[in-house]
Motif scaffolding. Sequence first.
Motif, PDB file in Angstrom:
ATOM      1  N   ALA A   1      75.635  61.324  13.691  1.00 45.92           N
ATOM      2  CA  ALA A   1      76.427  60.202  13.169  1.00 45.92           C
ATOM      3  C   ALA A   1      76.062  59.922  11.715  1.00 45.92           C
ATOM      4  CB  ALA A   1      76.193  58.950  14.015  1.00 45.92           C
ATOM      5  N   TYR A   2      77.042  59.374  10.996  1.00 49.64           N
ATOM      6  CA  TYR A   2      76.871  58.969   9.593  1.00 49.64           C
ATOM      7  C   TYR A   2      76.394  60.137   8.735  1.00 49.64           C
ATOM      8  CZ  TYR A   2      77.162  54.387  11.780  1.00 49.64           C
ATOM      9  OH  TYR A   2      77.579  53.313  12.520  1.00 49.64           O
TER      10      TYR A   2
ATOM     11  N   ASP B   1      72.589  58.555  17.744  1.00 52.00           N
ATOM     12  CA  ASP B   1      72.621  59.029  16.361  1.00 52.00           C
ATOM     13  C   ASP B   1      72.563  60.543  16.242  1.00 52.00           C
ATOM     14  OD1 ASP B   1      72.604  57.821  13.590  1.00 52.00           O
ATOM     15  OD2 ASP B   1      70.952  59.248  13.408  1.00 52.00           O
TER      16      ASP B   1
ATOM     17  N   THR C   1      77.475  63.767   6.304  1.00 52.44           N
ATOM     18  CA  THR C   1      78.411  64.614   5.581  1.00 52.44           C
ATOM     19  C   THR C   1      78.193  66.057   6.042  1.00 52.44           C
ATOM     20  OG1 THR C   1      76.878  65.086   3.773  1.00 52.44           O
ATOM     21  CG2 THR C   1      78.255  63.094   3.581  1.00 52.44           C
TER      22      THR C   1
ATOM     23  N   PRO D   1      81.768  55.783  14.118  1.00 44.95           N
ATOM     24  CA  PRO D   1      81.089  56.160  12.877  1.00 44.95           C
ATOM     25  C   PRO D   1      81.565  57.523  12.395  1.00 44.95           C
ATOM     26  CG  PRO D   1      79.672  56.653  14.733  1.00 44.95           C
ATOM     27  CD  PRO D   1      80.897  55.968  15.299  1.00 44.95           C
ATOM     28  N   PRO D   2      81.517  57.795  11.092  1.00 44.72           N
ATOM     29  CA  PRO D   2      81.728  59.176  10.628  1.00 44.72           C
ATOM     30  C   PRO D   2      80.692  60.072  11.311  1.00 44.72           C
ATOM     31  CG  PRO D   2      81.651  57.640   8.785  1.00 44.72           C
ATOM     32  CD  PRO D   2      81.207  56.875   9.986  1.00 44.72           C
ATOM     33  N   HIS D   3      81.117  61.227  11.787  1.00 42.08           N
ATOM     34  CA  HIS D   3      80.187  62.092  12.503  1.00 42.08           C
ATOM     35  C   HIS D   3      80.636  63.537  12.413  1.00 42.08           C
ATOM     36  CE1 HIS D   3      83.280  60.873  15.440  1.00 42.08           C
ATOM     37  NE2 HIS D   3      83.069  62.025  16.052  1.00 42.08           N
TER      38      HIS D   3
END
Length: 600
Positions: free
Chosen positions: A242-243, A211, A245, A529-531
């Motif tokens: 990760a995850y 993460d 913005t 994942p968005p990262h």
Amino acid sequence: MHPYRSHHCGGLREQHVGETVRLSGWVHRKRDHGNLLFVDLRDHYGLTQCVIDVSGDLFPAVEGVRPESVVTVTGPVVKRSDDTVNPNIPTGHIEVRIDAFNVESAAETLPMPVFGEAEYGEETRLRYRFLDLRRETPHANIILRSQVISSIRRRMVDQGFLEIQTPILTASSPEGARDYLVPARNHPGKFYALPQAPQQFKQLLMVSGFDKYFQIAPCFRDEDARADRSPGEFYQLDLEMAYVTQDDVFAALEPVLSGVFQEFGGDRPVTQAPFPRIAYAESMLKYGSDKPDLRNPIEMSDVTETFRGSGFKVFAGMIEKNDKVRVRAIPARGGGSRAFCDRMNSWAQGEGQPGLGYIFFRDGDGAGPVAKNIGEDRTAALREALGLEDGDAVFFVAGVPSEFAAFAAAARTKIGEDLDLIDADRFDFCWIVDYPMFELDEESGKIDFSHNPFSMPQGGLEALRNQDPLEVLAYQYDIVCNGVELSSGAIRNHRPDIMVKAFEIAGYSAETVEEEFGGMYRAFQYGAPPHGGSAPGIDRIVMLLADEPNIREVIAFPMNQQAQDLLMGAPSPVPDSRLKELHLRRVLPKKPATIEGGES
């Protein structure tokens, strides 16, 4: 008693008076005061004054030892008289009387003295770097570097980041700077590359389910040296999340940077979070650079319309002929004299420019050729729009912004320095955001990535399909402090379809993407994942904190400007037998032929 030391050379105080102690260190300097010989003994921790009487049996040995010899001294701690106290060092109230003296390692005549802060040439300093690092300032810089890294590591761990090491031997990457290549002995004709950055690996760690990652990462780039960039290798605080913005990345990094600069920056003010965010286009307009030094209060403005159709035919003609031409105004508060304006104009000519147009204000009016040609009304409107008063001036740069930006930025800096407008004793941070995803190569007409090809375009796949590529912005950002770019970063493109489309716009086929970035491309097909992340440069952080103009001063064993290690003799030739087992042979550039009487 320990054979070498009972105390460090920086540890003795008045409470130790009467104790017999043993110190070891380097002979920093000697001072002969007639009946007494004083020896300043230095180690990593500090300096202690030692003394011996001329009548002592050990006097000849102490007198004969050269500076920088390593010696061991044993004797009682005595209090200095009031008139000999040195308040500038922690041990300045005491001295050690030499009762026993042993030379552990005698020094030869020094190629450069360690005592004092005199400047020496780069070649001498780097060839004898072990001596250079004994000097007070270089030694303190390396200590500061260690402390900064320890502080950063602690702050990252406290935020829940996991420190993970990524490979040093990896695959060559087609983007970015030139790789350092390492021949693979067991795979003839193939090469590893030293990583320019852990970019792909840290993204793969996010795909792997971690993460928050960080490391103090070594990076290797075969590029020329600059004042703020060491040739060959450098270190960065590499991080990925990760995850997240863009805002999440900023929120994680800002307290680390502001905290470190507060901890080690002395009394200098530091920008508090949240740091200002400046769009790339705005930064180029106001500062002529995407690395603005916000300690300089000067902000440029677009005054193209003031000159369109005006009597100042030079600018008006340029605007009429080319719709890309813009005019920038650079205000100079306090610069409103003909003498200052003429000096700036001469400086511009020295920079290879035709000159620098200007207006200076006095007695309620604008003066100078530009004011005369554009007329009173336009001059007054310009003055009001820029908030200028009598005693101020404004300078003008005209042309295609991409062509004059560097000069305009230099003019802004020059004005700020000459008028003493820059508050040097502070650390001003900002984020530069909203970078263009693509740029146009004016020579080839080809669209290419402007920054980081692995960034997520704002608007995603729809933007890539429907917008003019040159208008697509990316979730790319730089962190800047005092005009120094500390790092680039981005929210990553984690979807293979967007990745393929982005590279397609830049002229790469899907097959090329899969071939060149196969590991990451495959990983994205199995749930990514968005990262996003960033990577502030450790060397540049320490350079700013140490007030050093050159990054070499905060690196223990730097290379010279030609990427040579003068101390260890690298790069160096290797025997033919090594080349044979690596399946390599030398193909050296031909030397110019010589003819009798000189070179051809």
